[in-house]
Design an enzyme around this catalytic site. Structure first.
Site, PDB file in Angstrom:
ATOM      1  N   GLU A   1      24.487  43.144  48.334  1.00  0.00           N
ATOM      2  CA  GLU A   1      23.513  43.461  47.479  1.00  0.00           C
ATOM      3  C   GLU A   1      23.350  42.721  46.131  1.00  0.00           C
ATOM      4  O   GLU A   1      22.603  42.268  45.533  1.00  0.00           O
ATOM      5  CB  GLU A   1      23.208  45.133  47.095  1.00  0.00           C
ATOM      6  CG  GLU A   1      22.076  45.492  46.651  1.00  0.00           C
ATOM      7  CD  GLU A   1      21.888  45.365  45.188  1.00  0.00           C
ATOM      8  OE1 GLU A   1      20.776  45.428  44.643  1.00  0.00           O
ATOM      9  OE2 GLU A   1      22.863  45.121  44.242  1.00  0.00           O
ATOM     10  N   GLU A   2      24.480  42.329  45.543  1.00  0.00           N
ATOM     11  CA  GLU A   2      24.574  41.843  44.299  1.00  0.00           C
ATOM     12  C   GLU A   2      24.330  40.273  44.144  1.00  0.00           C
ATOM     13  O   GLU A   2      23.777  39.836  43.380  1.00  0.00           O
ATOM     14  CB  GLU A   2      25.800  41.897  43.491  1.00  0.00           C
ATOM     15  CG  GLU A   2      26.320  43.523  43.195  1.00  0.00           C
ATOM     16  CD  GLU A   2      25.273  44.051  42.346  1.00  0.00           C
ATOM     17  OE1 GLU A   2      24.504  43.456  41.547  1.00  0.00           O
ATOM     18  OE2 GLU A   2      25.554  45.357  41.880  1.00  0.00           O
TER      19      GLU A   2
ATOM     20  N   ASP B   1      29.774  45.886  47.621  1.00  0.00           N
ATOM     21  CA  ASP B   1      29.950  44.507  46.929  1.00  0.00           C
ATOM     22  C   ASP B   1      29.558  44.610  45.459  1.00  0.00           C
ATOM     23  O   ASP B   1      29.117  45.660  45.030  1.00  0.00           O
ATOM     24  CB  ASP B   1      29.073  43.259  47.272  1.00  0.00           C
ATOM     25  CG  ASP B   1      27.644  43.741  47.247  1.00  0.00           C
ATOM     26  OD1 ASP B   1      27.089  44.621  47.622  1.00  0.00           O
ATOM     27  OD2 ASP B   1      27.210  42.829  46.830  1.00  0.00           O
TER      28      ASP B   1
ATOM     29  N   ASP C   1      28.415  50.691  39.505  1.00  0.00           N
ATOM     30  CA  ASP C   1      27.651  50.093  40.662  1.00  0.00           C
ATOM     31  C   ASP C   1      28.297  48.974  41.372  1.00  0.00           C
ATOM     32  O   ASP C   1      28.639  47.936  41.145  1.00  0.00           O
ATOM     33  CB  ASP C   1      26.663  48.898  39.625  1.00  0.00           C
ATOM     34  CG  ASP C   1      25.535  48.124  40.567  1.00  0.00           C
ATOM     35  OD1 ASP C   1      25.504  48.551  41.406  1.00  0.00           O
ATOM     36  OD2 ASP C   1      25.212  47.089  39.665  1.00  0.00           O
TER      37      ASP C   1
END
Length: 474
Positions: A171-172, A102, A133
């Site tokens: 995660e974000e 993600d 990222d």
């Protein structure tokens, strides 16, 4: 779990062999990253559900293709985590490879030089949302496993190390989906060493391992003054303005020098590890000419404020845009206040201090409400174990450097604490392909292919040397 100690590794590839093996994978890396970047996999965003599902399916297929039998797992926050294990041979350890597919939103498309969802090469760098990222780490793991498979013909013991893959989908912008899955199904995560590829180096070509992460304790504060916006000519001057009240409130969070001014968040900590000097930080951050870096007047180094101490940033503001300005007194305004919490400071206590400060500084002519957002505890790494010693040596050898720097990061990865709490005898290494030029979370995010190759070489060397060490003892 299998104890590991350092020893010579004559039956594993040399740094030159490993570097050549990763270099041969770089065409695959670019093609794979091109495909993965194209998915607009921003978690919890209406309208992007199919992109997230397709990205997860791509990851499942990619890791199955390189020999890891992964499966998709829907977590409590609605995201999909891709998890699987290539079983170790008897007596061999299991290494967990982590990354996430993600990404942050790319809503500021007008600030991108090229489409954020199309990997584009310029001046030797690859641009696209998630290129660094963290989709770049996903394809780095894939390249390492492909190279490992090819080297197995020469070094058969390489196939005996267990490889567990965990690729997160939220995660974000998620909650605690993966952490909830870890709590309910810890066997899915069991490993001797956790390699968390979601960090990076202070500079291209300088290998580093992360030793500190700040946690987060954010809040959303809303100020209201009127039932609805009112004509500024007819009511302005007497009707209280919610935006002005919010600005006044937010201004109390820092002193005149721009340093945090919240009781309970005061700190005199200094960062003792490696970090950029003021000139390097200015260049990396793109600080404008004539603008001072915070803390310089007080003799502070940048990492004193970005790693060792708490920081407060307003990361979102709800009010009318300048383009949509109307002649009306603003009735409601809100801000997302991001509080970063350094190692040694409790995230809950820090959030309590921030909330208390805001409550004590409510503007006289306004009504305020506060919503507490998800907490993440800070992390302090122990890199004294034998596996981490092997990793730091592999990093140095991959880069052809005499040693590996120890660096801190202001970012947050809650999974680190959760994994070690569940598996206290394991070791955890934090590293990756991100460096200041990547501009992660910003427009024109990019990655240097040389960092993918070097970090992949280090990961390959670590896996190979781990296998050779165990084989030498059997």
């Amino acid at each position: 779990m299998v104890p590991m100690t350092d020893s010579s590794t004559p039956n594993s590839p040399t740094p030159e062999n490993a570097r050549a093996a990763l270099t041969a994978q770089m065409p695959f890396v670019k093609d794979a990253l091109t495909e993965l970047v194209a998915f607009r996999s921003v978690h919890s965003t209406p309208g992007l559900e199919q992109d997230n599902a397709d990205a997860a399916a791509w990851v499942v297929n990619a890791f199955r293709t390189v020999g890891v039998p992964v499966e998709p797992h829907v977590t409590s926050d609605g995201s999909t985590a891709v998890i699987g294990l290539r079983e170790p041979a008897a007596g061999y350890p299991t290494i967990l490879l982590y990354s996430h597919f993600d990404v942050q939103p790319a809503s500021d498309v007008e600030n991108w030089t090229s489409s954020p969802w199309e990997l584009t090469e310029r001046d030797g760098r690859w641009y696209g949302r998630g290129a660094a990222d963290c989709k770049g780490h996903v394809v780095m793991h894939l390249a390492v496993l492909r190279a490992l498979g090819e080297l197995t013909a020469t070094y058969p013991d390489l196939a005996k190390v267990g490889v567990r893959v965990v690729v997160e989908g939220s995660e974000e912008r998620g909650g605690y989906g993966l952490e909830d899955l870890l709590a309910s199904s810890p066997d899915l995560f069991a490993a001797d060493v956790f390699l968390i590829a979601d960090s990076g180096n202070d500079a291209i070509g300088v290998p580093a391992i992360g030793t500190a992460l700040r946690g987060t304790a954010p809040v959303t504060v809303t100020v209201e003054t009127l039932n609805q916006p009112m004509h500024s000519g007819q009511y302005g001057g007497a009707a209280p303005d919610a935006l002005l009240s919010l600005i006044k409130l937010l201004a109390t969070l820092h002193d005149d020098d721009g340093l945090v001014a919240v009781d309970g968040l005061d700190s005199d900590a200094r960062w003792e590890g490696r970090g950029p000097d003021a000139a390097t930080f200015r260049a990396d951050a793109g600080v404008l000419d004539g603008v001072d870096i915070l803390g310089q007047a007080q003799g502070l180094n940048p990492n004193d404020l970005t790693v060792a101490r708490p920081s407060i940033t307003v990361t979102g503001l709800d009010s009318l845009s300048v383009a949509d300005a109307v002649n009306a007194v603003v009735a409601r305004a809100a801000a997302h206040v991001s509080l970063r919490v350094p190692p040694g400071m409790d995230a809950t206590t820090a959030q309590d201090a921030l909330v208390t400060h805001l409550e004590n500084h409510v503007p006289q002519h306004a009504r305020m409400s506060i919503a507490r957002d998800t907490l993440a505890s800070p992390f302090l790494a122990d890199i004294t174990g034998p596996a981490l010693a092997r990793l730091t040596r592999a990093l140095a050898d991959a880069y052809g450097a005499p040693d590996t720097a120890e660096i801190g990061s202001g970012g947050s990865i809650p999974l680190c604490n959760a994994l070690l709490a569940q598996f206290p005898d394991a070791e955890l290494g934090l590293f990756g392909i991100e460096e200041p030029g990547c501009r992660i979370h910003s427009a024109d995010e990019s990655v240097s292919p040389s960092e993918i190759a070097a970090m992949g070489t280090a990961e390959l060397l670590f896996l190979a040397r781990t296998a050779a060490e165990v084989a030498a003892k059997q």
